[in-house]
Enzyme design. Structure first.
Site, PDB file in Angstrom:
ATOM      1  N   GLU A 269       0.817  -1.212   0.000  1.00 16.76           N
ATOM      2  CA  GLU A 269       0.000   0.000   0.000  1.00 16.76           C
ATOM      3  C   GLU A 269       0.852   1.265   0.000  1.00 16.76           C
ATOM      4  O   GLU A 269       0.588   2.204  -0.733  1.00 16.76           O
ATOM      5  CB  GLU A 269      -0.870   0.049   1.259  1.00 16.76           C
ATOM      6  CG  GLU A 269      -1.985  -0.922   1.297  1.00 16.76           C
ATOM      7  CD  GLU A 269      -3.137  -0.496   0.421  1.00 16.76           C
ATOM      8  OE1 GLU A 269      -3.089   0.631  -0.122  1.00 16.76           O
ATOM      9  OE2 GLU A 269      -4.071  -1.289   0.266  1.00 16.76           O
ATOM     10  N   ASP A 273       0.983   4.067  -3.012  1.00 10.41           N
ATOM     11  CA  ASP A 273       0.587   5.453  -2.776  1.00 10.41           C
ATOM     12  C   ASP A 273       1.667   6.425  -3.232  1.00 10.41           C
ATOM     13  O   ASP A 273       1.401   7.383  -3.954  1.00 10.41           O
ATOM     14  CB  ASP A 273       0.319   5.690  -1.285  1.00 10.41           C
ATOM     15  CG  ASP A 273      -0.982   5.051  -0.819  1.00 10.41           C
ATOM     16  OD1 ASP A 273      -1.665   4.452  -1.662  1.00 10.41           O
ATOM     17  OD2 ASP A 273      -1.294   5.152   0.374  1.00 10.41           O
ATOM     18  N   SER A 473      -7.337   3.188  -3.366  1.00 11.90           N
ATOM     19  CA  SER A 473      -6.573   4.338  -2.888  1.00 11.90           C
ATOM     20  C   SER A 473      -5.771   4.948  -4.027  1.00 11.90           C
ATOM     21  O   SER A 473      -5.265   6.048  -3.927  1.00 11.90           O
ATOM     22  CB  SER A 473      -5.615   3.900  -1.802  1.00 11.90           C
ATOM     23  OG  SER A 473      -4.558   3.189  -2.376  1.00 11.90           O
TER      24      SER A 473
END
Ligand SMILES: *[C@@H]1O[C@H](CO)[C@@H](O)[C@H](O)[C@H]1NC(C)=O
Ligand SMILES: *[C@@H]1O[C@H](CO)[C@@H](O)[C@H](O)[C@H]1NC(C)=O
Ligand SMILES: *[C@@H]1O[C@H](CO)[C@@H](O)[C@H](O)[C@H]1NC(C)=O
Ligand SMILES: *[C@@H]1O[C@H](CO)[C@@H](O)[C@H](O)[C@H]1NC(C)=O
Ligand SMILES: *[C@@H]1O[C@H](CO)[C@@H](O)[C@H](O)[C@H]1NC(C)=O
Ligand SMILES: *[C@@H]1O[C@H](CO)[C@@H](O)[C@H](O)[C@H]1NC(C)=O
Length: 538
Positions: A269, A273, A473
């Site tokens: 993650e 990002d 995301s």
């Protein structure tokens, strides 16, 4: 349901009128094992959210500085001006400080806006201060948390001075960056713009960004925030840019890490990002808010909110990975967090949240029937919420369709802002396959605001390039400007639905995309040159 107002506490000592700042749900989430009560001397960290003033004025101000039609558009406040507006009354400060001192709580720090106190104290002192509370340890793999599974109370005379006490019962929520390679359809390669997964070049092509569309001014800035114990590695970022960064000017270094960066393995993650914010917002100064190595009783999301109120110079845009079911949070907590987003919006900060990974969501209500399950902060009217899409043909830069896991729907807590009413009304009156109205609350804030590709990304993590990574995301002070004039600069997504309750009534289907705004992809995905024109100086 939501606990709107404080209820009388049962666990309070005899003779002491008390109220419980009660969470809607105190269940320990699956995967966390109880590991016993902590020692009386075990240090805990509590966050006291002090009652603010001026929140109605703040709301009006945010509306004025965010509305392109308003003469005050863009006239943002400094952190000190926000403090002058919201800081608690002297009576609130006095009452809370006297109460804490009375129990021997002395190690406390405040923030610039004076509306939070973060205190460190032994568990036994915290249990005396907050009757009912009992601190226990919970473990999940390598992770360890200290939380109170019991409701806590505070003396009645504090009720009007405190919104909530943090660090008590909220557990971190999981966010899945997953490989969905198994769910792929058969490849249908074609000559045109064949690709093997989403890279910066594919995003730039799809969203009409040329190699020259990069940050040009030194005061451009952006940040991403992570609330799991995840790190990114500068080496991964450098390798990612070497593999995928050609054709546009970009940076290969994060300018600032706020919080601790651990030394362990990089998280998928965190890598995702940082690599995509820096290749889409290319050549823009980038910060990372990281929570690795946090205190066991800290709530990393709250710690980030406190930082926003304690730093006068912050990046303009924040992309945040965090979400919880609205029904698992107390009304007081959500209202207060919403006010924190208003404070940020008044300063001109844009905060982007992913819309969630469970479609419309699903929850069983008391009658035994189902209803959709909105997610917070995605449902806050003061953040810009981003849904997810996939390419219709996963190997071509073609039309996008909805990503079936993309979160969306209607808040049960925050009423619909005025700027949404017309577009949402059109959706509700024209959609052909609406779920029964008992599944959603059409008077609530509707989300998402817009969408972007969320499927099949290439990510470099621990020096290894990985394909097929998914997660929503990947993706203007308050969202109001985006809705002005009907989502200018966004390309609508017309095809596909997202998932919901697996029952006989809706059969797993939530809402479906339409040729205008819809609760799966919002106004659609960006068309950069037109978005720039629509949001730019006028
Ligand atoms: C806020 O910043 C000030 C000044 O840098 C610092 O002394 C204080 O401890 C900070 N507050 C918190 C809660 O970290
Ligand atoms: C954006 O891309 C599409 C398709 O690639 C193209 O038709 C269009 O002219 C481009 N520019 C703008 C401003 O929409
Ligand atoms: C990158 O941004 C800087 C300002 O931060 C600017 O001076 C420079 O010209 C930009 N580079 C390109 C290639 O546009
Ligand atoms: C950013 O810098 C430009 C040029 O230096 C200036 O005109 C502009 O006002 C600055 N913007 C902000 C928001 O500080
Ligand atoms: C539950 O759902 C059924 C079928 O949709 C409906 O007939 C019934 O009235 C619902 N019950 C309640 C209490 O809402
Ligand atoms: C529907 O949303 C409104 C806020 O817009 C809220 O006041 C109301 O309680 C919600 N209804 C339910 C059943 O949750």
């Amino acid at each position: 349901g939501q606990t709107g107002s404080p209820v009388l506490g049962l666990g309070a000592p005899a003779g002491l009128a008390a109220f419980v700042v009660s969470p809607a749900s105190r269940l320990v989430p699956p995967g966390w094992a109880h590991a016993g009560r902590v020692d009386p001397g075990h240090p805990v960290q509590l966050t006291f959210a002090l009652r603010q003033r001026g929140t109605a004025r703040l709301a009006r101000l945010v509306e004025a500085v965010s509305d392109p039609q308003s003469p005050q558009y863009g006239q943002y406040l400094s952190l000190e001006q926000v403090r002058d507006l919201v800081q608690p009354s002297p009576a609130t400060l006095m009452t809370v400080l006297k109460w804490l001192q009375g129990y021997g709580v002395e190690d406390c720090r405040t923030v610039t806006t004076l509306d939070f106190l973060e205190c460190h104290l032994p568990a036994s002192m915290a249990e005396r201060l907050l009757p009912g509370a009992e601190f226990h340890r919970y473990v999940q793999g390598q992770r360890s948390l200290v939380r109170s599974p019991q409701p806590y109370s505070v003396p009645a005379e504090l009720a009007e001075h405190l919104d909530f006490v943090g660090g008590m019962y909220r557990f971190p929520t999981e966010r899945k960056a997953v490989s969905r390679a198994g769910a792929r359809k058969d490849p249908q390669p074609a000559r045109a713009s064949f690709h093997l997964g989403v890279t910066p070049a594919v995003l730039r092509q799809r969203y009409n960004m040329t190699g020259g569309d990069v940050g040009l001014l030194p005061n451009n800035s952006q940040a991403c925030a992570q609330f799991l114990e995840q790190y990114f590695h500068q080496a991964d970022l450098a390798e990612f840019m070497q593999l995928f960064g050609s054709g546009f000017a970009h940076r290969t270094q994060v300018d600032r890490v706020v919080g601790h960066q651990g030394h362990g393995k990089a998280g998928l993650e965190a890598s995702l990002d940082v690599e995509y914010i820096m290749s889409t917002g290319a050549n823009v100064s980038t910060w990372v808010f990281s929570n690795a190595g946090r205190h066991e009783s800290q709530e990393p999301f709250l710690a980030w909110l406190l930082l926003l109120s304690n730093m006068s110079a912050l990046p303009w845009v924040h992309s945040v990975s965090y979400g919880d079911d609205e029904d698992s949070l107390s009304y007081a907590y959500m209202e207060r967090v919403n006010t924190e987003f208003m404070k940020a919006a008044a300063r001109g900060l844009t905060i982007l949240f992913a819309s969630g990974d469970e479609g419309a969501g699903c929850r069983r209500v008391h009658s035994g029937n189902h209803t959709f399950r909105p997610s917070f902060p995605a449902s806050s009217p003061y953040v810009t919420t981003v849904g997810g899409t996939s390419f219709k043909n996963p190997f071509l830069v073609t039309e996008e369709v909805t990503d079936y896991i993309s979160g969306g729907g209607f808040s049960n807590v925050f009423p619909m802002p005025k700027y949404q009413a017309a577009a949402v009304g059109r959706f509700l009156s024209s959609a052909s396959k609406l779920p029964p109205s008992s599944y959603y609350n059409s008077s609530g804030r509707a989300y998402p605001d817009l969408a972007a590709l969320s499927d099949n990304y290439w990510v470099v993590t621990n020096r290894i390039p990985l394909p097929w990574v998914s997660g929503t995301s990947v993706r203007t002070s308050s969202p109001a400007a985006l809705w002005d004039g009907g989502g200018p600069g966004l390309r609508v997504v017309i095809q596909g639905c997202h998932l919901s309750c697996l029952d006989g009534t809706v059969q797993g289907q939530g809402f479906c995309a339409t040729p205008a705004w819809d609760p799966v992809t919002g106004w659609g995905t960006p068309n950069f040159p037109r978005l720039l024109r629509a949001l730019g100086p006028r």
